[in-house]
Design a protein around this motif. Structure first.
Motif, PDB file in Angstrom:
ATOM      1  N   ASP A 188       0.828  -1.209   0.000  1.00  0.00           N
ATOM      2  CA  ASP A 188       0.000   0.000   0.000  1.00  0.00           C
ATOM      3  C   ASP A 188       0.862   1.258   0.000  1.00  0.00           C
ATOM      4  O   ASP A 188       0.543   2.248  -0.675  1.00  0.00           O
ATOM      5  N   ALA A 189       1.963   1.242   0.750  1.00  0.00           N
ATOM      6  CA  ALA A 189       2.856   2.407   0.802  1.00  0.00           C
ATOM      7  C   ALA A 189       3.507   2.647  -0.558  1.00  0.00           C
ATOM      8  O   ALA A 189       3.654   3.801  -0.993  1.00  0.00           O
ATOM      9  N   VAL A 190       3.896   1.568  -1.242  1.00  0.00           N
ATOM     10  CA  VAL A 190       4.504   1.707  -2.572  1.00  0.00           C
ATOM     11  C   VAL A 190       3.496   2.262  -3.563  1.00  0.00           C
ATOM     12  O   VAL A 190       3.811   3.141  -4.374  1.00  0.00           O
ATOM     13  N   VAL A 191       2.241   1.766  -3.494  1.00  0.00           N
ATOM     14  CA  VAL A 191       1.202   2.251  -4.410  1.00  0.00           C
ATOM     15  C   VAL A 191       0.922   3.728  -4.153  1.00  0.00           C
ATOM     16  O   VAL A 191       0.818   4.526  -5.098  1.00  0.00           O
ATOM     17  N   ARG A 192       0.796   4.124  -2.883  1.00  0.00           N
ATOM     18  CA  ARG A 192       0.524   5.532  -2.557  1.00  0.00           C
ATOM     19  C   ARG A 192       1.656   6.434  -3.046  1.00  0.00           C
ATOM     20  O   ARG A 192       1.414   7.536  -3.547  1.00  0.00           O
ATOM     21  N   THR A 194       3.548   5.955  -5.575  1.00  0.00           N
ATOM     22  CA  THR A 194       3.434   6.073  -7.026  1.00  0.00           C
ATOM     23  C   THR A 194       2.281   6.990  -7.416  1.00  0.00           C
ATOM     24  O   THR A 194       2.424   7.844  -8.308  1.00  0.00           O
ATOM     25  N   VAL A 195       1.149   6.847  -6.733  1.00  0.00           N
ATOM     26  CA  VAL A 195      -0.029   7.663  -7.048  1.00  0.00           C
ATOM     27  C   VAL A 195       0.248   9.136  -6.769  1.00  0.00           C
ATOM     28  O   VAL A 195      -0.150  10.017  -7.559  1.00  0.00           O
ATOM     29  N   LEU A 225      10.121  -2.127  -7.784  1.00  0.00           N
ATOM     30  CA  LEU A 225       8.660  -2.255  -7.772  1.00  0.00           C
ATOM     31  C   LEU A 225       8.011  -0.896  -8.005  1.00  0.00           C
ATOM     32  O   LEU A 225       6.998  -0.802  -8.722  1.00  0.00           O
ATOM     33  N   CYS A 226       8.573   0.143  -7.419  1.00  0.00           N
ATOM     34  CA  CYS A 226       8.085   1.507  -7.669  1.00  0.00           C
ATOM     35  C   CYS A 226       8.190   1.860  -9.151  1.00  0.00           C
ATOM     36  O   CYS A 226       7.256   2.417  -9.743  1.00  0.00           O
ATOM     37  N   PHE A 227       9.339   1.543  -9.737  1.00  0.00           N
ATOM     38  CA  PHE A 227       9.535   1.827 -11.155  1.00  0.00           C
ATOM     39  C   PHE A 227       8.500   1.083 -11.995  1.00  0.00           C
ATOM     40  O   PHE A 227       7.925   1.637 -12.944  1.00  0.00           O
TER      41      PHE A 227
END
Length: 332
Positions: A188-192, A194-195, A225-227
C-alpha cells in the motif's frame, strides 16, 4: 619473436632435439672407437650423421620459417580467422590451435553480443530523444503562454524526469550489477508513493482513482517495484481519456490489478505488447509512444521473480495483472 633472429629462434626451439642427435652421434663414435673399429667406419658414421642432421635441419628450418611467415601475416591482417592457421605437425601445436579456435569463437560471440547491445542502445536513444522532445516543446509553449500554466508545466517536467529515470533503469537492467535488494515492503505504501507522483495529472485530466487497500506485505525490491508501478500507471493515464477511471485493487491472494477505462488494446496487438519497440495501433495513433515501457515492465518482473499479464478490450479498457507472490527463485 619480433626482436629475436629467426635462426636463433628456430635453434632455441630445436635445442633438445639437436642435443639428443649430438649425443647419439658422439655415443656412436665412442662405441666404434672402444670396439677398435677402423677410422674409416667412424668417419663414415660421422658423415652419415652430418648429412642426416643437415637434411633434417634444413627441412625443419623451412617449415619453421613458413609457419612464422603465415603467423606474422595473420598478425598484420585486419581480420584473422582460426581457419587460416598453418598446418600442425605436433600434438602440442594441435592443442594450441584448438585453444585459439575456441578463443576466436568466444570472441565472436562476445563481439556479436556487444554489437547487439550497441544497436539496442542506439535504437533506444533515438526513440528516447524523439520522446523527450515533446514535453520540452510543450514547456516552451507553456512558458510563452504565461505564468498561469504552472501546473501543466510541472506535469511536462515530470514527464521529462520519468523519461530520464526510464533510460537510467534501462541501462541498469543490462548491467551485471542490478542492485537488487529483496526485502519485505508494504504494498500500500509503494502504491501511494506512485499515485502521489501522478496526483496533478489525475486532477488535470479529471480521472477518478479507486484504490482498495491491500494491507499486504510483499517480498520484492521496493525501488524496482516503484519503477514498475510508475510505468503501468503512466500508461493507464496516457491512454485513459478525460473523466475516466483507474482502479487499483487486489485480486485473489497475490495479484495486484491496475485497471483503466481507456481506449484499450486491439486483440491482434495483445500477444506482442511486451516486445521491445512494439507500439501497436495505439502507438501509431500516439506519436510519442516508443514501445519501451511495457518491454521494461516485463524485464523488471522477470528480474524480481514476479509475473505480469494484460487483458484488454478496445473502447472498454485495460487490466494489468501483477503476480506479486513469492519470487520464483530461492533467496540466499
Amino acid at each position: 619473436m619480433n626482436d629475436t633472429p629467426l635462426f636463433g629462434a628456430w635453434l632455441a626451439s630445436r635445442k633438445l632435439v639437436a642435443a639428443a642427435g649430438l649425443f647419439c652421434a658422439l655415443s656412436g663414435v665412442l662405441i666404434f672407437w672402444l670396439y677398435g673399429l677402423p677410422g674409416e667406419a667412424i668417419a663414415y658414421l660421422l658423415c652419415l650423421c652430418c648429412i642426416g642432421t643437415s637434411f633434417w635441419a634444413v627441412l625443419s628450418f623451412v617449415r619453421f620459417w613458413r609457419k612464422h611467415k603465415i603467423l606474422r601475416k595473420m598478425e598484420e591482417a585486419i581480420f584473422v580467422t582460426a581457419e587460416d592457421l598453418p598446418e600442425t605437425t605436433t600434438l602440442i601445436e594441435e592443442d594450441y590451435q584448438h585453444l585459439i579456435q575456441r578463443l576466436v569463437r568466444e570472441n565472436r560471440q562476445r563481439q556479436a553480443a556487444a554489437d547487439s547491445m550497441l544497436e539496442d542502445l542506439t535504437s533506444y536513444y533515438t526513440l528516447w530523444v524523439h520522446q523527450i522532445k515533446t514535453p520540452i516543446a510543450a514547456m516552451d509553449l507553456l512558458l510563452q503562454a504565461g505564468p498561469d500554466r504552472a501546473t501543466e508545466m510541472e506535469i511536462e517536467l515530470q514527464k521529462i524526469a520519468q523519461y530520464v529515470d526510464m533510460v537510467l533503469q534501462y541501462l541498469r537492467l543490462d548491467s551485471t550489477d542490478k542492485d537488487l535488494v529483496l526485502q519485505r515492503c508494504q504494498l500500500d505504501a509503494v502504491v501511494r508513493q506512485t499515485v502521489r507522483k501522478y496526483a496533478k495529472l489525475f486532477i488535470l485530466k479529471k480521472i477518478q482513482l479507486v484504490f482498495q487497500e491491500t494491507k499486504w506485505e510483499v517480498l520484492s525490491d521496493e525501488k524496482w517495484l516503484c519503477f514498475l508501478l510508475e510505468q503501468l500507471l503512466s500508461n493507464a493515464l496516457k491512454y485513459t481519456p478525460e473523466g475516466g477511471k483507474i482502479s487499483i485493487f487486489l485480486e485473489g491472494e497475490t495479484n495486484l490489478v491496475i485497471a483503466d477505462t481507456g481506449i484499450g488494446i486491439a486483440p491482434e496487438d495483445l500477444p506482442r505488447v511486451f516486445e521491445k519497440g512494439f507500439t501497436g495501433n495505439n502507438g501509431r495513433m500516439d506519436k510519442k509512444a516508443t514501445g519501451i515501457g511495457l518491454y521494461l515492465c516485463r524485464r523488471v518482473t522477470n528480474l524480481l521473480g514476479h509475473t505480469i499479464s494484460i487483458a484488454s478490450e478496445p473502447g472498454v479498457g485495460t487490466q494489468v495483472l501483477l503476480g506479486l507472490g513469492r519470487p520464483q527463485f530461492d533467496i540466499e
